[in-house]
Scaffold this motif. Structure first.
Motif, short mmCIF file in Angstrom:
data_model
loop_
_atom_site.label_atom_id
_atom_site.label_comp_id
_atom_site.label_asym_id
_atom_site.label_seq_id
_atom_site.Cartn_x
_atom_site.Cartn_y
_atom_site.Cartn_z
N TRP A 1 -46.72 -39.84 71.29
CA TRP A 1 -47.88 -39.13 71.85
C TRP A 1 -48.58 -38.28 70.79
O TRP A 1 -49.80 -38.10 70.84
N VAL B 1 -64.75 -39.27 68.68
CA VAL B 1 -64.65 -37.80 68.66
C VAL B 1 -65.65 -37.24 67.65
O VAL B 1 -66.34 -36.26 67.91
N LYS C 1 -50.72 -40.67 68.75
CA LYS C 1 -51.90 -41.03 69.56
C LYS C 1 -52.92 -39.90 69.59
O LYS C 1 -54.13 -40.13 69.49
N LEU C 2 -52.43 -38.67 69.73
CA LEU C 2 -53.32 -37.50 69.76
C LEU C 2 -54.07 -37.36 68.45
O LEU C 2 -55.29 -37.19 68.42
N ASP D 1 -54.57 -39.65 66.10
CA ASP D 1 -55.47 -40.78 65.92
C ASP D 1 -56.74 -40.62 66.77
O ASP D 1 -57.85 -40.91 66.31
N ALA D 2 -56.57 -40.17 68.01
CA ALA D 2 -57.72 -39.98 68.88
C ALA D 2 -58.65 -38.90 68.33
O ALA D 2 -59.88 -39.07 68.29
N TYR D 3 -58.07 -37.79 67.89
CA TYR D 3 -58.89 -36.69 67.37
C TYR D 3 -59.66 -37.11 66.12
O TYR D 3 -60.81 -36.74 65.93
N ASN D 4 -59.04 -37.92 65.29
CA ASN D 4 -59.66 -38.36 64.04
C ASN D 4 -60.51 -39.62 64.20
O ASN D 4 -60.88 -40.24 63.22
N SER D 5 -60.82 -39.97 65.43
CA SER D 5 -61.55 -41.22 65.69
C SER D 5 -63.07 -41.03 65.60
O SER D 5 -63.59 -39.91 65.68
#
Length: 125
Positions: A96, A109, A99-100, A102-106
């Motif tokens: 998790w 975002v 995933k967090l 990776d999501a933030y650095n996407s």
């Protein structure tokens, strides 16, 4: 304090101390009078001062146009105020967390930050 020091307007005992206060000023060649105020009230008192240092979200809340009103910006590189993601040591290898991060650095975002803050946001990744 760090911004004023980096611009050469004051000199601090330790220019890397993110907790520096006016008591840490060792040189003030321009004889600046510094008052510390809660950022939340700056919008109401901004016209009472010659210079105000305020973070982006409060500047935008007060209706400032950062590209018209700003006279200086903090540097992005080695900025101690960049947002960081922190987790407990025991959680650092959890799926998790990956995933967090990776999501933030996407890109979505990054796009949303630009949508909300425009060119006022200094994205460091």
């Amino acid at each position: 304090m760090l911004l004023l020091d980096s611009l050469g307007l004051i000199k601090l005992k330790d220019p890397n101390n993110i907790l520096a206060s006016p008591l840490d000023i060792i040189e003030n060649p321009k004889k600046l009078k510094i008052r510390e105020l809660d950022a939340g009230i700056l919008g109401r008192v901004i016209n009472d001062f010659d210079i105000v240092i305020v973070n982006t979200n409060w500047a935008l809340t007060t209706g400032l146009n950062l590209h018209k009103n700003a006279i200086a910006w903090e540097k992005i590189d080695d900025n101690p105020y960049n947002n960081i993601i922190v987790v407990r040591t025991i959680d650092k290898d959890e799926l998790w967390v990956k995933k967090l991060v990776d999501a933030y650095n996407s890109e979505p975002v990054r796009t949303k930050i630009k949508e909300i803050f425009g060119t006022a946001a200094q994205i460091s990744w």
